[in-house]
Motif scaffolding. Structure first.
Motif, mmCIF file in Angstrom:
data_model
loop_
_atom_site.group_PDB
_atom_site.id
_atom_site.type_symbol
_atom_site.label_atom_id
_atom_site.label_comp_id
_atom_site.label_asym_id
_atom_site.label_seq_id
_atom_site.Cartn_x
_atom_site.Cartn_y
_atom_site.Cartn_z
ATOM 1 N N ALA A 81 0.809 -1.232 0.000
ATOM 2 C CA ALA A 81 0.000 0.000 0.000
ATOM 3 C C ALA A 81 0.830 1.264 0.000
ATOM 4 N N VAL A 82 2.007 1.256 0.587
ATOM 5 C CA VAL A 82 2.763 2.502 0.704
ATOM 6 C C VAL A 82 3.775 2.672 -0.412
ATOM 7 N N VAL A 83 3.762 1.782 -1.405
ATOM 8 C CA VAL A 83 4.719 1.891 -2.504
ATOM 9 C C VAL A 83 4.073 2.670 -3.651
ATOM 10 N N PRO A 84 4.693 3.770 -4.089
ATOM 11 C CA PRO A 84 4.143 4.507 -5.230
ATOM 12 C C PRO A 84 4.388 3.736 -6.522
ATOM 13 N N PHE A 85 3.357 3.611 -7.366
ATOM 14 C CA PHE A 85 3.521 2.768 -8.548
ATOM 15 C C PHE A 85 3.501 3.552 -9.855
ATOM 16 N N GLY A 86 3.631 4.867 -9.787
ATOM 17 C CA GLY A 86 3.662 5.633 -11.028
ATOM 18 C C GLY A 86 3.841 7.106 -10.722
ATOM 19 N N ARG A 87 3.986 7.893 -11.787
ATOM 20 C CA ARG A 87 4.165 9.321 -11.586
ATOM 21 C C ARG A 87 2.811 9.946 -11.263
ATOM 22 N N VAL B 290 13.004 -2.193 -5.985
ATOM 23 C CA VAL B 290 12.939 -1.269 -7.123
ATOM 24 C C VAL B 290 12.756 0.157 -6.640
ATOM 25 N N THR B 291 11.862 0.338 -5.655
ATOM 26 C CA THR B 291 11.593 1.689 -5.184
ATOM 27 C C THR B 291 12.786 2.298 -4.460
ATOM 28 N N LEU C 129 1.005 6.359 -17.217
ATOM 29 C CA LEU C 129 0.937 5.016 -17.790
ATOM 30 C C LEU C 129 2.342 4.505 -18.104
ATOM 31 N N LEU C 130 3.152 5.376 -18.725
ATOM 32 C CA LEU C 130 4.524 4.984 -19.058
ATOM 33 C C LEU C 130 5.304 4.636 -17.806
ATOM 34 N N SER C 131 5.206 5.498 -16.763
ATOM 35 C CA SER C 131 5.994 5.263 -15.555
ATOM 36 C C SER C 131 5.520 3.995 -14.849
ATOM 37 N N ALA C 132 4.200 3.771 -14.859
ATOM 38 C CA ALA C 132 3.696 2.554 -14.221
ATOM 39 C C ALA C 132 4.211 1.324 -14.953
ATOM 40 N N VAL D 259 6.454 -1.719 -13.427
ATOM 41 C CA VAL D 259 6.124 -3.143 -13.540
ATOM 42 C C VAL D 259 7.265 -3.902 -14.219
ATOM 43 N N ALA D 260 7.876 -3.273 -15.235
ATOM 44 C CA ALA D 260 8.979 -3.945 -15.924
ATOM 45 C C ALA D 260 10.134 -4.199 -14.972
ATOM 46 N N LYS D 261 10.457 -3.199 -14.152
ATOM 47 C CA LYS D 261 11.565 -3.381 -13.197
ATOM 48 C C LYS D 261 11.250 -4.480 -12.199
#
Lengths: 366, 102, 217
Positions: free
Chosen positions: A96-102, A284-285, A306-309, A313-315
């Motif tokens: 929950a506390v991990v940011p997954f995109g810009r 990754v984070t 979308l690109l950053s997410a 996911v790729a990382k």
């Protein structure tokens, strides 16, 4: 703190995205694990169900659901039943506390005469942006050991009990190294929030005034050591192969889940892979810049998000593949070696690394 | 944000402390007694945090921090004592630990 | 309103599991209940605007200290031990006195420590504020605590060491390294275990007849 219905809906959307992604990790990873192991061991692997055996996981899931759910006669029934949930809840909530995109701004728009997102609204792609950030991760992941210990004890089986005892000692030992090595990333960012940690890594290191390297922590000379420690401790925390003493199948049959069958076993299985995904997301984070795309400045729009997410996911996928790769390459250690390495190598190294990073920060080198 | 009255937390803390006292007085399994003591320590911690919020003082929180550190030390030594006791007496019933040297 | 509901739910959780801790005869269940109780207390800390301490509570108490408790309970295999009621009067007196103590405590709390002026402004207690205060005003106690923890480590090592009849430290029986904590768990204790020596309870007897338990031998 003022909430309106838009906030609540956005929160629900975020939670749905995160949980949906996390629940899908298990079937995909099972397939990757089996095909990956086959690749490494020069076998074929499951290839009957669907293209490249991709639907094998669905067949497995169906099998788990249809199998008989056994509870051993001498087991402590209550604890035996809730132990898999103990394991699953930390694995599900930690992310929950991990940011997954810009973060991006949702523009104001009018749908059927209703003004939505009045004045534009910032969408922070993180399920729970709390200011204790990483501490919450460690708090929740430290609860994960109870699933294994409870399962091991309540099964009333000697192998299970040994699995539980081993897991408790192992996780407590490696949690220290894990936490202390993450501290250095927090020191550099100057914040406990993972959003700030990622934000700090979006710049560049410039070498010789020409070469631009992304300012990811793993490329920083002070942080490389902590990356190594964190990764090793992550393997120990998730009970993956060089350190899978809680279930060591050559010694303990199947360790803490020897007596489990059907969906209860599947829950352990799921929580193992979810914990892997979560810890990969953390690696990754903390060390690979989170959602940052190197040499590219993501725009603060939905497209940029979308690109950053996708980059994020790729990382994570690369990290997950490393988990599989290591599992089928490195054999299990001896148990006393594990404890010795944890207490006498990784813990002092983690402390040393904190001092190193402090020196770097004091001299303004990073 | 009005929050919850501090008194509620104080009463909860008193109840938990009482339960801890009851455990120490009535149980004879050493580890259960030890856990009751931890419960009492936590009840006191709750009081500290409640008053810290009430008086806007960080001292209470830092005191809790120290209490946690000392509880960790206490748990390590206490459990080691019980292991030693068990090795010598094959029980951790505190009634059996009736000699100062064993 | 929501906060009040959260408070009452988790207060109930804390109290109920605390009762299970002291009433249940199985120490493993007691330890797990204590974890639940501590978790509920962490929720209380969040309600009291101290999320940093809440995280610390879960990490230190639930994540470390209670795992240690569970580890020791499992290592010593204490769940078979039964407490016989040898002193019923004293035990009853214990219940009576602790109930009296609790009633008195709450009575005096209401009488003398009842807070009427509620605090309404938010309380800044994040990690930064606590850290600055800790390393400015409380540096000396902080260092003392670290020395205390070191002493505790040494003490725990010394106490849990196996000694022979002359009090000299011995290594594990079948593990020459002797450093191996799991070796200590795996090596069967020589000599007869006392909880089997007396009249075994029916549960213990059936436990020994259990094929799962014979499997490992």
């Amino acid at each position: 703190m003022n909430f309106d219905s838009t906030d609540i809906i956005l929160s629900l959307v975020k939670i749905a995205i995160v949980v949906g992604a996390l629940l899908n990790v298990t079937p995909i990873m099972v397939w990757v694990e089996r095909r990956g192991s086959a690749l490494i061991q020069d076998r074929v692997g499951p290839n009957r169900v669907g293209p490249f055996g991709f639907f094998q996981s669905i067949a497995d899931a169906l099998k788990f659901i249809l199998k008989e759910d056994l509870i051993p006669a001498q087991a402590s029934k209550w604890l035996y039943t809730i132990a898999p949930m103990f394991g699953l809840i930390p694995a599900l909530t930690t992310i929950a506390v991990v940011p997954f995109g810009r973060a991006f701004v949702i523009p104001e728009r009018i749908v059927f005469g209703h003004t939505l997102f009045a004045g534009g609204r910032l969408f922070e792609p993180i399920a729970a942006d709390v200011n204790i950030g990483l501490l919450l991760v460690f708090a929740l992941s430290s609860m994960g050991v109870y699933g294994i210990v409870t399962a091991g004890w309540s099964s009333n089986n000697k192998y299970s009990l040994f699995g539980g005892i081993r897991a408790s000692a192992q996780m407590i030992s490696y949690e220290l190294a894990l936490t202390l090595s993450a501290v250095s990333a927090l020191m550099v960012a100057g914040s406990l929030r993972l959003v700030d940690v990622v934000q700090h890594q979006t710049g560049y290191f410039v070498l010789f005034n020409t070469i631009k390297i992304p300012a990811w922590n793993v490329f920083s000379p002070a942080m490389f050591l902590s990356f190594v420690i964190f990764t090793v401790a992550a393997f120990a925390e998730t009970n993956r192969l060089p350190f899978d003493f809680a279930e060591a199948d050559a010694e303990l049959v199947a360790g803490y889940h020897t007596e489990y069958s059907s969906m209860k076993f599947a829950l352990f299985f799921m929580s193992e892979y979810m914990a892997m995904a979560t810890i990969s997301a953390l690696i990754v984070t903390l060390f690979f810049g989170g959602w940052d795309i190197p040499w590219y400045d993501e725009p603060a729009t939905f497209f940029g998000f979308l690109l950053s997410a996708m980059a994020f996911v790729a990382k994570i996928s690369v990290m997950l593949f490393v988990f599989v790769w290591v599992r089928w390459t490195i054999p299990r250690l001896k148990y006393d070696l594990l404890m010795k390495a944890g207490w006498k190598v990784f813990l002092p190294l983690a402390v040393l690394n904190i001092v190193l990073v402090a020196v770097f920060i004091a001299n303004h080198w990073i | 944000m009005p929050g919850i009255p501090t008194n509620y937390f104080l009463i909860l803390s008193a109840i938990l402390f009482t339960i801890g006292v009851c455990g120490v007085l009535t149980r004879r399994n050493g580890i259960t007694i030890f856990m009751s003591i931890e419960l009492m320590v936590n009840a006191v911690n709750l009081t500290f945090v409640a008053y810290a919020r009430q008086f806007h003082s960080l001292h209470g929180l830092i005191f809790v921090f120290f209490v946690m550190a000392i509880a960790a030390a206490e748990a390590a030594v206490g459990l080691a004592i019980f292991i030693a006791l068990y090795h010598h007496r094959d029980t951790i019933d505190v009634d059996e630990a009736n000699l100062m040297h064993w | 309103m929501v906060e009040l509901a959260v408070f009452f739910v988790f207060a109930a959780v804390a109290v109920i599991f605390a009762l299970v801790v002291i009433l249940h005869r199985n120490p493993v269940v007691s330890a797990l209940s204590l974890v639940a109780s501590f978790f509920a207390l962490a929720v209380m800390y969040v309600l009291l605007e101290a999320p940093f301490l809440a995280a610390l509570q879960v990490i230190v108490y639930a994540g470390a200290i209670m795992v240690l408790f569970l580890f020791v309970i499992m290592l010593l295999n204490l769940q078979h031990q039964r407490e016989e009621t040898t002193r019923p009067i004293q035990q009853a007196l214990g219940y009576v006195f602790s109930a009296a103590f609790g009633i008195g405590l709450i009575f005096y709390l209401i009488k003398y420590a009842w807070i009427r002026a509620e605090q309404t402004t938010p309380f800044n207690s994040d990690a930064r504020a606590i850290g600055i205060r800790l390393f400015e005003a409380y540096v000396f106690p902080f260092e003392m605590v670290s020395i205390l923890l070191l002493a505790a480590i040494v003490g725990a090592l010394l106490l849990s060491q196996r000694t022979d009849l002359r009090g000299r430290p011995t290594t594990g029986v079948d593990h020459p390294s002797g450093q191996n904590p799991e070796g200590a768990a795996a090596s069967p204790r020589t000599g007869q275990p006392s909880f089997d020596a007396g009249q075994p309870s029916p549960a213990a007897a059936s436990r020994r007849a259990d094929p799962h338990h014979e499997g490992a031998k």
